[in-house]
Every structure is written in structure tokens, then in C-alpha cells.
Design an enzyme around this catalytic site. Structure first.
Site, PDB file in Angstrom:
ATOM      1  N   PRO A 202       0.822  -1.224   0.000  1.00  0.00           N
ATOM      2  CA  PRO A 202       0.000   0.000   0.000  1.00  0.00           C
ATOM      3  C   PRO A 202       0.854   1.272   0.000  1.00  0.00           C
ATOM      4  CG  PRO A 202      -0.834  -1.582   1.599  1.00  0.00           C
ATOM      5  CD  PRO A 202       0.489  -2.113   1.120  1.00  0.00           C
ATOM      6  N   TYR A 203       1.995   1.217   0.701  1.00  0.00           N
ATOM      7  CA  TYR A 203       2.917   2.355   0.700  1.00  0.00           C
ATOM      8  C   TYR A 203       3.443   2.618  -0.708  1.00  0.00           C
ATOM      9  CZ  TYR A 203       7.216   5.014   1.599  1.00  0.00           C
ATOM     10  OH  TYR A 203       8.221   5.944   1.558  1.00  0.00           O
ATOM     11  N   MET A 204       3.806   1.541  -1.416  1.00  0.00           N
ATOM     12  CA  MET A 204       4.285   1.693  -2.794  1.00  0.00           C
ATOM     13  C   MET A 204       3.208   2.329  -3.675  1.00  0.00           C
ATOM     14  SD  MET A 204       7.395   0.682  -2.719  1.00  0.00           S
ATOM     15  CE  MET A 204       7.834   0.566  -4.461  1.00  0.00           C
TER      16      MET A 204
END
Lengths: 215, 215
Positions: free
Chosen positions: B129-131
Site C-alpha cells: 500500500p505504501y508503494m
């Protein structure tokens, strides 16, 4: 009109599947992510295709082959974790938009959330990350080359639809039955006045066709 | 060159604050979100301004007044919840980009993550999700009217910098000391070859200036 429905298994999606059968000008294909969902839809007389918003753009483009329009009403809603909000509501939507461009789909209808375009109305609540994800998905769609309609319904209700809506800008919020959202999505498919438009949607006094014509 | 640093209190940000003092052509102002951070920076001889990425675009634009460039190295990193990933890494970045346009800042340097532009290399891990958030923040920047540089470092290390890097495309990954990331950000500020560019950054054999000149 061949329509691919993304999020056919959701609550608004199920209304769309049912209501589309009453429309002679719409041939609907439901996209779902589990084989048993495909089988259940087919057993009910609905065309269905297997694809996953967490998969690749190519997978989504393949599911969109021959579609004239895509309806996106998938979503983690705010009940799953924010990790899924990013991967489904934001990046899944972004991939569906890219896939629609790739598959040469002309029309894209997004079911968003009331005032998703207007950060100033967002309150510091657990729903705020969801609003931000919808905000950016909508902006990606509006910046695409697709002929879009972004429908931003108010608080979703399970009551039967009234067939009467208001479409416009409602920073003070409002509510609407899911069935009326589904009907508004279907009417928007062929209403040219909704092209390249986004609007909030709540219960009102006008028929859906009148409200959309007055946008 | 007047530079506003967003994320001055982070690990890369702290290196940038320190290293900028050695550069005569850079006048750095650190943006932080707590009053005690402002005081600590000022006591250390660093100009500082109070503003919050979870605040308004106007608040951020005010902090950017008279800035020639913005460096964005704020981030929830993957250690806080995905809700903050949406509100800071995605929407906070988007607001900073809008604010930079509003404040007529010309240059914007984004510290991103290796291969954030390339979904195909992302694995199903808690960092995914960060990516995706970084991916979309970077795309918003690239679509803006700003003269951008998107620096996508590999796995961040606390070892002292070597001053030797590789800049390009590294789908197989790699690592780099935070100090070298900070130095690459500062060199990029005035290296015209980095304008309107994004690149992965890992430890290598070339000086920073040479590696950027060979992009």
C-alpha cells in the site's frame, strides 16, 4: 450498449445487476473476483467474468474487451483496513481507468462519495482516508481521456428507492437509497448531459432523468 | 536558492538540514509540524516554519512563500498505519504539489521509493500500500506544471554515505545510505540534467554529479 460492471457483488452492484435486466439497451457483464460468484451470477442469467482489481491492468483490460462502458462501484467502503482502501479504492480504480483506455472503452461511470472532490468538507473521522482515496481516484478519471461521469452519493440507505433525486453540490451532506444510486448510474449511461461531469447525489423531488438533464 | 524542506524531522530530512549548511548556494527552511521542533531547529541555526501536511493547501502554500524549490521527504514510511499512508504520503504530497503551484514555486524534488513507478515489481507485502501511495503521489507530481525530480532510493541504510551512487532503473532492487540520498537530493537541486526526471537510486561506483549527468 455493452457494459462491464466492476463491483457486481457489492450492495449497489447487486441493484445494478437486477435493474439492468429491465433495460433493453444495456447488455451487462458482471466482473467478480471469485469463481463461485461467476457461477452464481450465470445461474441467475447474468453474464459474468473473473478478474481482480488487485491484479494487473492487462487482466482488467481483457475483462473489458468489447465493452462500450465501464461502471466502477467496487470498494472496500471504509469497513476494511486502509491498506485495502489504497489497493482497491485508489490503485484498483486507477488500474481500471488505465485498462479502459487500453481496451478502448469510451465511457466510464464512477461511483464515488459525496463531496469527495472537496477536501474542505472532510471531517477528522475514520472515513477520511477513504475520502482521500476516492478523491484521487476521481481526479485520475477526470484527467484521463475517457468520457466520464462521477456520481458522488450521500449516506447510503437500504430503503427501497423513491426514484426522486437531487444532483449537484451538497456540502452539507444528505442521504440516498442504494437502489436510487443504481438507477442513476444506469440512466447516466445514456444521458449525454452527464458526460464529463461529477455531481453529488441525494434524495430529492425530481425524477432521475429530469435531475440529470438539469445538471 | 531558497529551499523549503518538508519532512525535516525525518531521517533523510535531518541529513539534508545538516548537509545544506555546507552549501553556499542553498538557503534552507525546514517545515515541521510541532512548535518544539521549530524551536529545536532554530536553536541549531536552522530557519524553520510550522505547517502540517494534514492541514490545508493554503497553509502549505504560505509556508512555501519565496521558496524557489521544495524538497518533499516526509513520510509515514510503512511503520504507521495505512490510514496515515493515504493522508500523508499520498494526499499530503498532493497538497504540497498543489501548494507549490499556487505559491509559484518552480522546482519540486520528491523522495520516493525504488520502483514506485513500476507496479510489476511490487510484491504482496505489507509495504505494497505504501508503494501504491508513492506511485500516485509521483504521478500527480509528474502531471503537474512543476519542474520535478523524483528520486526513488532503494533500501535505506544508516551507514555513513560513500558519495558513490548509481541512478537509473533497478527493478532488481538495491540499497543506499540515507546520507547519500540526502546528498543526491541537494546535488539534484541545481543539476539541470535531473529536470523532469525520475530515477531509482542505489549505491554504485560513480560520483553523484557524474551519475546525475549520465541520466
Amino acid at each position: 450498449m455493452n457494459v462491464l460492471l466492476i463491483g457486481a457483488n457489492g450492495q449497489i452492484g447487486q441493484h445494478i445487476v437486477r435493474l439492468a435486466k429491465e433495460k433493453n439497451d444495456v447488455s451487462l457483464k458482471a466482473m467478480v473476483r471469485k469463481e463461485e460468484q461467476v457461477e452464481a451470477l450465470q445461474a441467475d442469467g447474468t453474464e459474468a467474468v473473473l478478474a481482480n482489481l488487485e491484479g494487473s491492468v492487462d487482466e482488467l483490460a481483457k475483462a473489458m474487451q468489447d465493452a462500450d462502458a465501464v461502471i466502477f462501484t467496487a470498494g472496500s467502503g471504509g469497513h476494511t483496513g486502509a491498506d485495502k482502501t489504497i489497493l482497491v479504492d485508489l490503485d484498483g480504480a486507477a488500474k481500471a481507468i488505465e485498462a479502459a483506455e487500453q481496451a478502448d472503452v469510451k465511457r466510464f461511470i464512477m461511483v464515488s462519495a459525496i463531496q469527495a472532490h472537496n477536501r474542505e468538507t472532510w471531517t477528522d473521522s475514520p472515513i477520511k482516508p477513504y475520502m482521500a482515496a476516492k478523491h484521487h481516484a476521481d481526479r485520475i478519471l477526470a484527467a484521463s481521456k475517457l468520457n466520464y461521469t462521477i456520481i458522488r452519493p450521500g449516506n447510503l440507505q437500504n430503503e427501497p428507492g423513491t426514484g426522486k433525486i437531487q444532483a449537484g453540490e451538497f456540502p452539507e451532506g444528505g442521504a440516498i437509497p442504494r437502489e436510487d444510486v443504481a438507477q442513476t448510474v444506469l440512466v447516466s449511461l445514456t444521458n449525454e448531459n452527464t458526460h464529463h461531469q461529477g455531481f453529488d447525489l441525494i434524495t430529492g423531488e425530481q425524477t432521475i432523468q429530469d435531475a440529470l438533464n438539469n445538471l
